[in-house]
Scaffold this active site. Structure first.
Site, PDB file in Angstrom:
ATOM      1  N   ARG A 138       2.135  17.217  -1.300  1.00  0.00           N
ATOM      2  CA  ARG A 138       1.315  17.147  -2.518  1.00  0.00           C
ATOM      3  C   ARG A 138       0.746  18.515  -2.843  1.00  0.00           C
ATOM      4  NH1 ARG A 138      -1.998  17.562  -5.903  1.00  0.00           N
ATOM      5  NH2 ARG A 138      -3.419  16.031  -6.809  1.00  0.00           N
TER       6      ARG A 138
ATOM      7  N   TYR B 163      -3.229   0.460 -20.190  1.00  0.00           N
ATOM      8  CA  TYR B 163      -3.462   1.898 -20.032  1.00  0.00           C
ATOM      9  C   TYR B 163      -3.217   2.636 -21.346  1.00  0.00           C
ATOM     10  CZ  TYR B 163      -3.691   1.368 -14.940  1.00  0.00           C
ATOM     11  OH  TYR B 163      -4.066   1.018 -13.665  1.00  0.00           O
TER      12      TYR B 163
ATOM     13  N   ASP C 259       5.366   6.516 -10.341  1.00  0.00           N
ATOM     14  CA  ASP C 259       4.154   5.926 -10.876  1.00  0.00           C
ATOM     15  C   ASP C 259       4.527   4.971 -11.995  1.00  0.00           C
ATOM     16  OD1 ASP C 259       1.019   6.337 -10.753  1.00  0.00           O
ATOM     17  OD2 ASP C 259       1.551   6.123 -12.868  1.00  0.00           O
TER      18      ASP C 259
ATOM     19  N   ARG D 267       0.339   8.064   1.774  1.00  0.00           N
ATOM     20  CA  ARG D 267      -0.697   8.937   1.214  1.00  0.00           C
ATOM     21  C   ARG D 267      -1.715   9.434   2.236  1.00  0.00           C
ATOM     22  NH1 ARG D 267      -2.146   7.683  -5.015  1.00  0.00           N
ATOM     23  NH2 ARG D 267      -0.013   7.529  -5.773  1.00  0.00           N
TER      24      ARG D 267
ATOM     25  N   ARG E 191       0.860  -1.180   0.000  1.00  0.00           N
ATOM     26  CA  ARG E 191       0.000   0.000   0.000  1.00  0.00           C
ATOM     27  C   ARG E 191       0.894   1.225   0.000  1.00  0.00           C
ATOM     28  NH1 ARG E 191      -4.298  -0.734  -2.022  1.00  0.00           N
ATOM     29  NH2 ARG E 191      -5.136   1.143  -1.073  1.00  0.00           N
TER      30      ARG E 191
END
Length: 281
Positions: free
Chosen positions: A40, A154, A77, A31, A27
């Site tokens: 962020r 994607y 990412d 975040r 995980r």
């Protein structure tokens, strides 16, 4: 033994004795932290956070300041590679990732080329170098990439999908085109992971997020075979130290033995399998 203040994760991956077994809960632990949300906000967007090495380093290290973890994982990412291929990645609030220029035709695939990790993806390599320096040997750093199949989903769908209609349509109607796309994507992932290793990543993981949507035969042909190609082309030793490679297919519990037979150092599992059963296999 691994020369780290805490080398437990690498020791376990290399099947060396450990005082206790490390478990990686996959995980993004940072975040939910207020300090992550502050970073962020300073970045202005998720993509800017990934593309600013100082901020990527900061959020990579934030969980270590709170918890006695056994490793750090690069903040980035999986879609950095297709973005560097020119597909125009963006993250819209509440919608997830989208590509302005999805891959839908033979001409689209023919235009793709393997990005140079130290130019088009230099920000990732700079992040790896900075994180390694700031870790100062406390714990190892894990790098990662998406699997060729997952990236292809994607790239073809143009973002997230519920039914993967476009990608499955290409797979079954034009398998030769799908293989062409997967071949160049596998080359890109191999170069990208090797560059992360050269920059300082001490273990790497391939996230095959969408391999589980395939049939067993299609999984072998369109996902696992390409991950095996990445393993064959990966830097497995640097400075006389083994660099472990972990493969993880979400929903791939039925194929764990086959995944292990690729020659990877470890296999990630999801909630659909029993750890004891996996261990016995």
């Amino acid at each position: 033994m691994i020369e780290l203040k805490n080398g437990r994760l690498l020791q376990a991956l290399l099947r060396q004795p450990v005082d206790r077994t490390p478990v990686w809960l996959m995980r993004q632990a940072g975040r939910y932290l207020p300090e992550y949300r502050a970073a962020r906000a300073r970045a202005g967007s998720f993509l800017a956070l990934c593309q600013t090495p100082e901020l990527a380093c900061e959020v990579t290290l934030q969980p270590l300041a709170r918890f006695p973890l056994d490793a750090a994982i690069l903040f980035s990412d999986i879609l950095t590679i297709p973005d560097a291929m020119g597909l125009g990645l963006s993250f819209n609030e509440g919608e997830g990732p989208t590509f302005a220029r999805p891959v839908r035709s033979a001409a689209d695939i023919a235009r793709l080329s393997v990005p140079d990790p130290e130019t088009e993806l230099r920000y990732v390599m700079d992040s790896v170098r900075l994180i390694r320096r700031e870790l100062a040997g406390r714990v190892p750093l894990i790098g990662f990439a998406g699997s060729p199949w997952t990236l292809a989903t994607y790239m073809i769908e143009g973002g997230s999908s519920k039914d993967f209609a476009r990608v499955k349509g290409l797979l079954y109607d034009r398998p030769e085109l799908m293989h062409q796309l997967l071949k160049i994507t596998a080359q890109a992932v191999t170069a990208y992971l090797n560059a992360q290793i050269a920059a300082g990543a001490q273990a790497v993981m391939v996230f095959d997020t969408w391999g589980g949507i395939l049939t067993p035969r299609a999984y072998q042909e369109f996902s696992l075979d390409y991950m095996a190609q990445i393993l064959a082309g990966s830097t497995r030793t640097i400075n006389a130290q083994r660099v472990p490679v972990i493969l993880f297919t979400k929903g791939g519990g039925a194929w764990l033995k086959t995944i292990a037979e690729t020659g990877c150092d470890a296999v990630g599992v999801d909630w659909t399998v029993h750890l004891g059963d996996v261990r016995r296999q």
